[in-house]
Design an enzyme around this catalytic site. Structure first.
Site: not given
Length: 261
Positions: A104-106
């Site tokens: 999700c945070c890349g």
């Protein structure tokens, strides 16, 4: 009160130059928050039916539930969209959170974790086979049972089958959810996978391939296409992958020996 799988909404319909005011059936989409051992774990966006099966299947897919004794208790509040699960999670919960946060945070590629999942799994060991005739018939059966798709065009569907018939069938707005519902249903009802076939409406991505491989299913059939990573994993895991199974055609992408011509 149970939520319906679809609602009727007013629409403006345009056909060529003709405009009309009508109603259309639109699928229902809800968020469901899963609490694991008292802590908020994940929110799933799904169709509002068979939430118990979805939650259990999701936890099985993530390796948190591996055997029936791991599941202590489950309660579903359909009205509030909340599921409470008490389970023996062990280290699997931490591994899930690491993958979830990274994705999700890349800060990394989620496929890295899927590949590692594949490497940690056992090769599928099954002599189950099918013929093209079986595959075409099961693909037709899947389409015929897809009543919600016929009504709305807004869901994916998945079926667990023997060579001759559909055993378990689920529809959901999410293709991953449809597969997880099958996983959960079979986990709760002690239905074996090693002699079954998964027939699926959506694209076979790496995530879908991993879910099916974790079940120990030997054959995955889709009316759509696989990805290259999914095929690579299937070859390594000994799972037969068939795509574009429609009408009288199909493509075998991995381990073709289980499809007897």
């Amino acid at each position: 009160m149970k939520k319906e799988n679809f609602v009727s909404l007013p629409i403006t319909k345009v056909v060529d130059s003709a405009i009309s005011q009508e109603e259309d059936k639109v699928v229902t989409e809800i968020p469901v928050t899963l609490f694991l051992n008292g802590d908020e774990f994940v929110t799933l966006v799904c169709s509002p039916q068979y939430l118990k099966e979805l939650a259990v299947g999701f936890l099985c897919s993530e390796g948190i539930l591996q055997q029936p004794s791991d599941l202590h208790d489950i309660s579903v509040d359909e009205e509030e969209g909340i599921i409470h699960v008490s389970a023996n999670a062990g280290q699997a919960e931490k591994r899930f959170l690491k993958r979830y946060i990274t994705s999700c945070c890349g800060r990394g590629r989620s496929s890295f974790y899927f590949v590692n999942d594949a490497k940690s799994m056992s090769v599928v060991d099954s002599t189950t086979f099918v013929t093209p005739r079986h595959i075409w018939q099961l693909s037709t059966d899947l389409e015929e049972q897809s009543t919600l798709f016929k009504e709305t065009g807004g869901v994916h569907n998945a079926a667990l089958c023997t060579a001759d018939q559909v055993v378990v069938f689920f529809e959901d707005i999410g293709r991953h959810n449809a597969v997880d519902k099958i996983f959960g249903h079979c986990f709760l009802n002690n239905i074996p996978f090693d002699d079954k076939i998964m027939v699926f409406s959506g694209r076979i991505s790496s995530e879908i391939l991993i879910k099916v491989a974790k079940m120990g299913l030997p054959i995955l059939v889709s009316r759509s296409a696989p990805t290259a990573l999914a095929v690579e994993m299937a070859v390594e895991l000994g799972l037969t992958v068939v795509g574009f199974a429609r009408g009288k055609r199909l493509n075998i992408y991995a381990n073709p020996w289980r499809v007897v011509i």
